[in-house]
Design a protein around this motif. Structure first.
Motif, PDB file in Angstrom:
ATOM      1  N   UNK A 156      -0.021   1.035 -37.035  1.00 50.18           N
ATOM      2  CA  UNK A 156      -1.216   1.018 -36.213  1.00 50.18           C
ATOM      3  C   UNK A 156      -1.055   0.016 -35.079  1.00 50.18           C
ATOM      4  N   UNK A 157      -1.358   0.465 -33.867  1.00 52.70           N
ATOM      5  CA  UNK A 157      -1.192  -0.342 -32.676  1.00 52.70           C
ATOM      6  C   UNK A 157      -2.528  -0.598 -31.996  1.00 52.70           C
ATOM      7  N   UNK A 158      -2.719  -1.803 -31.541  1.00 52.86           N
ATOM      8  CA  UNK A 158      -3.843  -2.181 -30.705  1.00 52.86           C
ATOM      9  C   UNK A 158      -3.415  -2.075 -29.248  1.00 52.86           C
ATOM     10  N   UNK A 159      -4.294  -1.574 -28.386  1.00 53.28           N
ATOM     11  CA  UNK A 159      -3.970  -1.413 -26.974  1.00 53.28           C
ATOM     12  C   UNK A 159      -5.174  -1.755 -26.111  1.00 53.28           C
ATOM     13  N   UNK A 160      -4.913  -2.178 -24.870  1.00 46.61           N
ATOM     14  CA  UNK A 160      -5.974  -2.592 -23.965  1.00 46.61           C
ATOM     15  C   UNK A 160      -5.769  -2.013 -22.569  1.00 46.61           C
ATOM     16  N   UNK A 161      -6.877  -1.678 -21.916  1.00 44.04           N
ATOM     17  CA  UNK A 161      -6.856  -1.295 -20.505  1.00 44.04           C
ATOM     18  C   UNK A 161      -8.121  -1.806 -19.846  1.00 44.04           C
TER      19      UNK A 161
END
Length: 123
Positions: free
Chosen positions: A94-99
């Motif tokens: 599971x990966x956390x990502x931001x934009x």
């Protein structure tokens, strides 16, 4: 630049619950939409859930809606993924990502990623 660090993964039995956390640093956290993606063995990375900068709007993949909840604590620069009623099919990194700003389900639009945390669900 934004640094993201996931934590909380582990090995659980089917039907159990697990909470993942993502800690952000480097930029103003409240300006970013935050999302979770996952990559299961033999499969492409896929969208799981996303939350807008204010924490008022969320969107989930159909496979997890009703079982998973994305939340954020803007006082601590963290986002969480509460996973309930886990299934073996949820096994993945599971990966956390931001934009910046607007929410999206498109992984190519997320500029910042954590290293991932392994979730394994046994039958």
């Amino acid at each position: 630049q934004v640094q993201l660090v996931e934590s909380g993964g582990g090995l659980v039995q089917a039907g159990a619950s697990l909470r993942l956390s993502c800690a952000a640093s480097g930029r103003t956290f409240t300006h970013f939409a935050m999302a979770w993606f996952r990559q299961a063995p033999g499969k492409a990375r896929e969208f799981v859930g996303v939350i807008d900068p204010s924490g008022t709007i969320t969107h989930y993949a159909g496979s997890v809606e009703g079982r998973f909840t994305v939340a954020r604590d803007n006082t601590k620069d963290t986002v969480s993924l509460q996973m309930d009623s886990l299934k073996p099919e949820d096994t993945a990194v599971y990966y956390c990502a931001a934009r910046l700003f607007g929410i999206s389900t498109e992984q190519r639009l997320f500029a910042y990623w954590g290293q991932g945390t392994q979730v394994t669900v046994s039958s």
